[in-house]
Write an enzyme that holds these catalytic residues in place. Structure first.
Site, PDB file in Angstrom:
ATOM      1  N   LYS A   1       2.151  -3.421   7.238  1.00 56.67           N
ATOM      2  CA  LYS A   1       2.445  -3.588   5.810  1.00 56.67           C
ATOM      3  C   LYS A   1       3.887  -3.175   5.515  1.00 56.67           C
ATOM      4  CE  LYS A   1      -0.001  -4.687   2.886  1.00 56.67           C
ATOM      5  NZ  LYS A   1      -0.399  -6.026   2.332  1.00 56.67           N
TER       6      LYS A   1
ATOM      7  N   GLY B   1      -4.751   9.773  14.261  1.00 57.84           N
ATOM      8  CA  GLY B   1      -3.570   9.676  13.377  1.00 57.84           C
ATOM      9  C   GLY B   1      -3.927   9.681  11.900  1.00 57.84           C
TER      10      GLY B   1
ATOM     11  N   THR C   1       0.815  -1.213   0.000  1.00 59.64           N
ATOM     12  CA  THR C   1       0.000   0.000   0.000  1.00 59.64           C
ATOM     13  C   THR C   1       0.852   1.268   0.000  1.00 59.64           C
ATOM     14  OG1 THR C   1      -1.517   1.244   1.419  1.00 59.64           O
ATOM     15  CG2 THR C   1      -0.071  -0.283   2.530  1.00 59.64           C
ATOM     16  N   ASP C   2       0.255   2.355  -0.490  1.00 56.16           N
ATOM     17  CA  ASP C   2       0.951   3.653  -0.427  1.00 56.16           C
ATOM     18  C   ASP C   2       1.019   4.168   1.019  1.00 56.16           C
ATOM     19  OD1 ASP C   2      -1.728   4.324  -0.091  1.00 56.16           O
ATOM     20  OD2 ASP C   2      -1.826   5.723  -1.775  1.00 56.16           O
ATOM     21  N   GLU C   3       0.227   3.570   1.918  1.00 58.47           N
ATOM     22  CA  GLU C   3       0.204   4.065   3.306  1.00 58.47           C
ATOM     23  C   GLU C   3       1.534   3.853   4.029  1.00 58.47           C
ATOM     24  OE1 GLU C   3      -3.230   3.304   5.647  1.00 58.47           O
ATOM     25  OE2 GLU C   3      -4.589   3.571   3.972  1.00 58.47           O
TER      26      GLU C   3
ATOM     27  N   ASN D   1      -5.773   3.898  -3.008  1.00 61.67           N
ATOM     28  CA  ASN D   1      -7.096   3.385  -2.621  1.00 61.67           C
ATOM     29  C   ASN D   1      -7.856   2.782  -3.798  1.00 61.67           C
ATOM     30  OD1 ASN D   1      -6.352   5.342  -0.512  1.00 61.67           O
ATOM     31  ND2 ASN D   1      -8.379   4.849   0.297  1.00 61.67           N
ATOM     32  N   ASN D   2      -8.222   1.513  -3.655  1.00 62.17           N
ATOM     33  CA  ASN D   2      -9.010   0.835  -4.680  1.00 62.17           C
ATOM     34  C   ASN D   2     -10.499   0.981  -4.397  1.00 62.17           C
ATOM     35  OD1 ASN D   2      -7.305  -2.025  -6.021  1.00 62.17           O
ATOM     36  ND2 ASN D   2      -6.339  -0.272  -5.074  1.00 62.17           N
TER      37      ASN D   2
ATOM     38  N   LYS E   1     -15.310   0.111   4.023  1.00 63.92           N
ATOM     39  CA  LYS E   1     -14.435   1.107   3.394  1.00 63.92           C
ATOM     40  C   LYS E   1     -15.297   2.253   2.867  1.00 63.92           C
ATOM     41  CE  LYS E   1     -10.972  -1.709   4.137  1.00 63.92           C
ATOM     42  NZ  LYS E   1     -10.672  -2.873   3.356  1.00 63.92           N
TER      43      LYS E   1
ATOM     44  N   TYR F   1      -1.961  -0.684  10.920  1.00 61.10           N
ATOM     45  CA  TYR F   1      -2.083  -1.328   9.600  1.00 61.10           C
ATOM     46  C   TYR F   1      -0.876  -0.999   8.730  1.00 61.10           C
ATOM     47  CZ  TYR F   1      -3.330  -1.735   4.658  1.00 61.10           C
ATOM     48  OH  TYR F   1      -3.295  -2.012   3.309  1.00 61.10           O
TER      49      TYR F   1
HETATM   50  P1  NAD Z   1      -9.732  -7.513   1.970  1.00 60.07           P
HETATM   51  O1  NAD Z   1      -9.764  -7.228   3.425  1.00 60.07           O
HETATM   52  O2  NAD Z   1     -10.955  -7.261   1.156  1.00 60.07           O
HETATM   53  O3  NAD Z   1      -9.338  -9.031   1.727  1.00 60.07           O
HETATM   54  C1  NAD Z   1      -8.323  -9.666   2.437  1.00 60.07           C
HETATM   55  C2  NAD Z   1      -8.472 -11.165   2.234  1.00 60.07           C
HETATM   56  O4  NAD Z   1      -7.398 -11.810   2.940  1.00 60.07           O
HETATM   57  C3  NAD Z   1      -9.779 -11.713   2.795  1.00 60.07           C
HETATM   58  O5  NAD Z   1     -10.366 -12.590   1.864  1.00 60.07           O
HETATM   59  C4  NAD Z   1      -9.347 -12.443   4.047  1.00 60.07           C
HETATM   60  O6  NAD Z   1     -10.183 -13.546   4.392  1.00 60.07           O
HETATM   61  C5  NAD Z   1      -7.934 -12.892   3.671  1.00 60.07           C
HETATM   62  N1  NAD Z   1      -7.084 -13.150   4.829  1.00 60.07           N
HETATM   63  C6  NAD Z   1      -6.890 -12.333   5.900  1.00 60.07           C
HETATM   64  N2  NAD Z   1      -6.068 -12.919   6.791  1.00 60.07           N
HETATM   65  C7  NAD Z   1      -5.707 -14.115   6.252  1.00 60.07           C
HETATM   66  C8  NAD Z   1      -4.868 -15.168   6.674  1.00 60.07           C
HETATM   67  N3  NAD Z   1      -4.219 -15.123   7.855  1.00 60.07           N
HETATM   68  N4  NAD Z   1      -4.738 -16.251   5.886  1.00 60.07           N
HETATM   69  C9  NAD Z   1      -5.398 -16.327   4.706  1.00 60.07           C
HETATM   70  N5  NAD Z   1      -6.211 -15.363   4.250  1.00 60.07           N
HETATM   71  C10 NAD Z   1      -6.361 -14.267   5.009  1.00 60.07           C
HETATM   72  O7  NAD Z   1      -8.489  -6.703   1.416  1.00 60.07           O
HETATM   73  P2  NAD Z   1      -8.281  -5.999   0.004  1.00 60.07           P
HETATM   74  O8  NAD Z   1      -8.836  -4.638   0.077  1.00 60.07           O
HETATM   75  O9  NAD Z   1      -8.719  -6.929  -1.050  1.00 60.07           O
HETATM   76  O10 NAD Z   1      -6.683  -5.865   0.004  1.00 60.07           O
HETATM   77  C11 NAD Z   1      -5.863  -6.889  -0.562  1.00 60.07           C
HETATM   78  C12 NAD Z   1      -4.406  -6.483  -0.430  1.00 60.07           C
HETATM   79  O11 NAD Z   1      -4.198  -5.241  -1.088  1.00 60.07           O
HETATM   80  C13 NAD Z   1      -3.949  -6.285   1.019  1.00 60.07           C
HETATM   81  O12 NAD Z   1      -2.647  -6.788   1.131  1.00 60.07           O
HETATM   82  C14 NAD Z   1      -3.976  -4.774   1.203  1.00 60.07           C
HETATM   83  O13 NAD Z   1      -3.025  -4.370   2.171  1.00 60.07           O
HETATM   84  C15 NAD Z   1      -3.586  -4.317  -0.189  1.00 60.07           C
HETATM   85  N6  NAD Z   1      -4.079  -2.992  -0.557  1.00 60.07           N
HETATM   86  C16 NAD Z   1      -5.418  -2.710  -0.522  1.00 60.07           C
HETATM   87  C17 NAD Z   1      -5.875  -1.455  -0.955  1.00 60.07           C
HETATM   88  C18 NAD Z   1      -7.347  -1.103  -0.957  1.00 60.07           C
HETATM   89  O14 NAD Z   1      -7.680   0.045  -1.277  1.00 60.07           O
HETATM   90  N7  NAD Z   1      -8.249  -2.005  -0.638  1.00 60.07           N
HETATM   91  C19 NAD Z   1      -4.960  -0.503  -1.411  1.00 60.07           C
HETATM   92  C20 NAD Z   1      -3.583  -0.802  -1.364  1.00 60.07           C
HETATM   93  C21 NAD Z   1      -3.173  -2.064  -0.982  1.00 60.07           C
HETATM   94  O1  DAU Z   2      -4.206   3.935   0.415  1.00 59.97           O
HETATM   95  C1  DAU Z   2      -4.373   2.541   0.334  1.00 59.97           C
HETATM   96  C2  DAU Z   2      -5.226   2.054   1.478  1.00 59.97           C
HETATM   97  O2  DAU Z   2      -6.561   2.493   1.199  1.00 59.97           O
HETATM   98  C3  DAU Z   2      -5.191   0.546   1.663  1.00 59.97           C
HETATM   99  O3  DAU Z   2      -3.906   0.143   2.006  1.00 59.97           O
HETATM  100  C4  DAU Z   2      -6.180   0.097   2.732  1.00 59.97           C
HETATM  101  O4  DAU Z   2      -6.211  -1.325   2.790  1.00 59.97           O
HETATM  102  C5  DAU Z   2      -7.554   0.615   2.366  1.00 59.97           C
HETATM  103  O5  DAU Z   2      -8.479   0.293   3.388  1.00 59.97           O
HETATM  104  C6  DAU Z   2      -7.516   2.121   2.154  1.00 59.97           C
HETATM  105  O6  DAU Z   2      -7.241   2.804   3.402  1.00 59.97           O
HETATM  106  P1  DAU Z   2      -8.007   4.151   3.825  1.00 59.97           P
HETATM  107  O7  DAU Z   2      -7.941   4.283   5.286  1.00 59.97           O
HETATM  108  O8  DAU Z   2      -7.563   5.286   2.985  1.00 59.97           O
HETATM  109  O9  DAU Z   2      -9.491   3.728   3.324  1.00 59.97           O
HETATM  110  P2  DAU Z   2     -10.934   3.973   3.978  1.00 59.97           P
HETATM  111  O10 DAU Z   2     -11.923   3.563   2.953  1.00 59.97           O
HETATM  112  O11 DAU Z   2     -11.042   3.365   5.335  1.00 59.97           O
HETATM  113  O12 DAU Z   2     -10.979   5.547   4.151  1.00 59.97           O
HETATM  114  C7  DAU Z   2     -10.803   6.411   3.035  1.00 59.97           C
HETATM  115  C8  DAU Z   2     -10.852   7.835   3.556  1.00 59.97           C
HETATM  116  O13 DAU Z   2     -12.197   8.118   4.006  1.00 59.97           O
HETATM  117  C9  DAU Z   2      -9.956   8.086   4.761  1.00 59.97           C
HETATM  118  O14 DAU Z   2      -9.465   9.403   4.686  1.00 59.97           O
HETATM  119  C10 DAU Z   2     -10.907   7.952   5.953  1.00 59.97           C
HETATM  120  C11 DAU Z   2     -12.218   8.449   5.398  1.00 59.97           C
HETATM  121  N1  DAU Z   2     -13.447   7.816   5.948  1.00 59.97           N
HETATM  122  C12 DAU Z   2     -13.513   6.464   5.973  1.00 59.97           C
HETATM  123  C13 DAU Z   2     -14.642   5.838   6.459  1.00 59.97           C
HETATM  124  C14 DAU Z   2     -14.730   4.328   6.495  1.00 59.97           C
HETATM  125  C15 DAU Z   2     -14.511   8.613   6.365  1.00 59.97           C
HETATM  126  O15 DAU Z   2     -14.446   9.844   6.319  1.00 59.97           O
HETATM  127  N2  DAU Z   2     -15.633   7.982   6.845  1.00 59.97           N
HETATM  128  C16 DAU Z   2     -15.741   6.626   6.902  1.00 59.97           C
HETATM  129  O16 DAU Z   2     -16.793   6.120   7.370  1.00 59.97           O
END
Ligand code: NAD
Ligand code: DAU
Length: 349
Positions: free
Chosen positions: A159, A289, A130-132, A184-185, A194, A155
């Site tokens: 990572k 934070g 992640t970019d985080e 962010n996806n 999310k 988190y």
């Molecule tokens: P998600 O939470 O939707 O899915 C995570 C999956 O991993 C789930 O199916 C869960 O059951 C599985 N999992 C968790 N712990 C496990 C374990 N111990 N053994 C086996 N499986 C396990 O997450 P996502 O949003 O699909 O993210 C996938 C990857 O991409 C992560 O590594 C996350 O850090 C990274 N990422 C996500 C985003 C985003 O915006 N969602 C952005 C940047 C990077």
């Molecule tokens: O940047 C990549 C990351 O993006 C991934 O590594 C993480 O797995 C993914 O969850 C996501 O993290 P964020 O914390 O950015 O995503 P989230 O959807 O939780 O929040 C997006 C922004 O919106 C953040 O600034 C917090 C804000 N937010 C979030 C929620 C859930 C709100 O204002 N209200 C909310 O209810």
């Protein structure tokens, strides 16, 4: 190729598997290992399982369980790994970091060790991050592959630790790794904790839209299909030992994004709300934070691997909103799980 995909039942993993099997010339076998936490839903791929029964298999296992994972590596003769499995939600990591340490750090270490012991066989270990890990930006600047690591949440710290381990296995043991750090996806099948799916579901249900703090934090939004395409490009052509930043070139303040979602729902032809969904926006206590701004410089993957994000945010949001409207059954099933208990405590559902 026998490709081990970890976390393939989650949001990005399931979209990636679907993309690989239906939109690319990948002709190998996929072994999806997922332990099915609250975020894992194998139903995300039930149609794929039926259609590609000879090339797709699901195995329920914890990536941190060394013996079980060793059996999987050997039984399926794994020769490449695409590692998504993680605890992924920042708010949960603030409430309870344990699972983040277990899966994101120890789980990644376990996979690296198993791969190292089978080095003669493993062609690639791709780590999704992640970019985080880079921390928070001020008004200017972008994260590049050489930006210093400054994670701020449990988190992102977990990572960051996993990224360092993956690189260490490359430098120390010569494990053929690649890494990607993306923004962010959003898109179909995202667990509704999310921001984007939470706002869509609450807006459709007429519930408050909780915006943290002043709503002016900035994220860079990437459509999940574009991310899948980037990952496939890296798997095919990414240089061993290299890291690629993946972004959507789409910075938006949270409040503007929520307003955009409201606007699309207000004007949706199949919905007929009397009042604007914007009336539901509620500013709530900020996330501790809370990183102010993320923005990705994706020059490297664009120049070296000829990838670029293709989906404008308006189009991606419309497709995502339509998907949630059309998949009420999926939402009901997800909401009836542990999701409800947790969400009730934290989001006052
Ligand atoms: P998600 O939470 O939707 O899915 C995570 C999956 O991993 C789930 O199916 C869960 O059951 C599985 N999992 C968790 N712990 C496990 C374990 N111990 N053994 C086996 N499986 C396990 O997450 P996502 O949003 O699909 O993210 C996938 C990857 O991409 C992560 O590594 C996350 O850090 C990274 N990422 C996500 C985003 C985003 O915006 N969602 C952005 C940047 C990077
Ligand atoms: O940047 C990549 C990351 O993006 C991934 O590594 C993480 O797995 C993914 O969850 C996501 O993290 P964020 O914390 O950015 O995503 P989230 O959807 O939780 O929040 C997006 C922004 O919106 C953040 O600034 C917090 C804000 N937010 C979030 C929620 C859930 C709100 O204002 N209200 C909310 O209810």
């Amino acid at each position: 190729m026998n490709l081990l995909v970890t976390g393939g039942s989650g949001f990005i993993g399931s979209n990636f598997i679907r993309y690989l099997l239906t939109e690319t010339d990948f002709n190998g076998q996929i072994i999806n290992v997922d332990c099915l936490t609250y975020a894992g839903n194998p139903e995300n791929l039930s149609d794929i399982e039926a259609r590609f029964s000879d090339r797709y298999v699901f195995v329920k296992a914890d990536i941190a369980h060394q013996e079980e994972m060793a059996k999987i590596f050997d039984y399926y003769s794994i020769d490449a790994v695409c590692h998504f499995a993680a605890e992924s939600h920042v708010d949960r990591s603030i409430a309870a970091p344990d699972a983040f340490i277990h899966t994101n750090i120890f789980g990644t270490y376990t996979l690296l060790e198993l791969a190292r012991k089978r080095m003669h066989h493993i062609k690639r270990f791709h780590h999704i991050s992640t970019d985080e890990v880079y921390g928070s930006l001020g008004k200017n600047g972008y994260f590049s592959e050489t930006s210093p690591y400054q994670p701020t949440s449990p988190y992102s710290a977990s990572k960051a630790a996993s990224d360092h381990l993956v690189r260490a296995y490359f430098y120390t043991y010569g494990l053929p790794v690649t890494l990607s750090n993306c923004s962010n996806n959003y898109g179909p099948y995202q667990f509704p904790e999310k921001l984007i799916p939470l706002m869509i579901l609450n807006a459709l249900a007429g519930k408050p839209l909780p915006v943290y703090g002043d709503g002016r934090n900035i994220r860079d939004w990437l459509y999940v299909r574009d991310h899948s395409a980037a990952l496939w490009t890296i798997l095919e052509n990414g240089e061993i030992g290299e890291t690629y930043n993946i972004g959507g070139n789409c910075e938006i303040e949270n409040i503007r994004l929520v307003e955009q979602i409201c606007g699309i729902i207000d004007n949706h032809p199949s919905l007929g709300f009397d009042t604007s969904r914007k009336d539901l926006i509620t500013f709530v206590t900020d996330r501790p934070g809370h990183d102010r701004r993320y923005a990705i410089d994706a020059t490297k993957i664009m120049a070296d691997l000829n990838w670029a994000p293709k989906t404008p945010i308006e189009k991606g949001l419309r497709e995502t909103i339509d998907w949630y409207i059309e998949n009420q059954e999926w939402i009901d099933r997800v909401i009836s799980g542990e999701y409800r208990n947790w969400i009730e405590q934290h989001y006052h559902f």
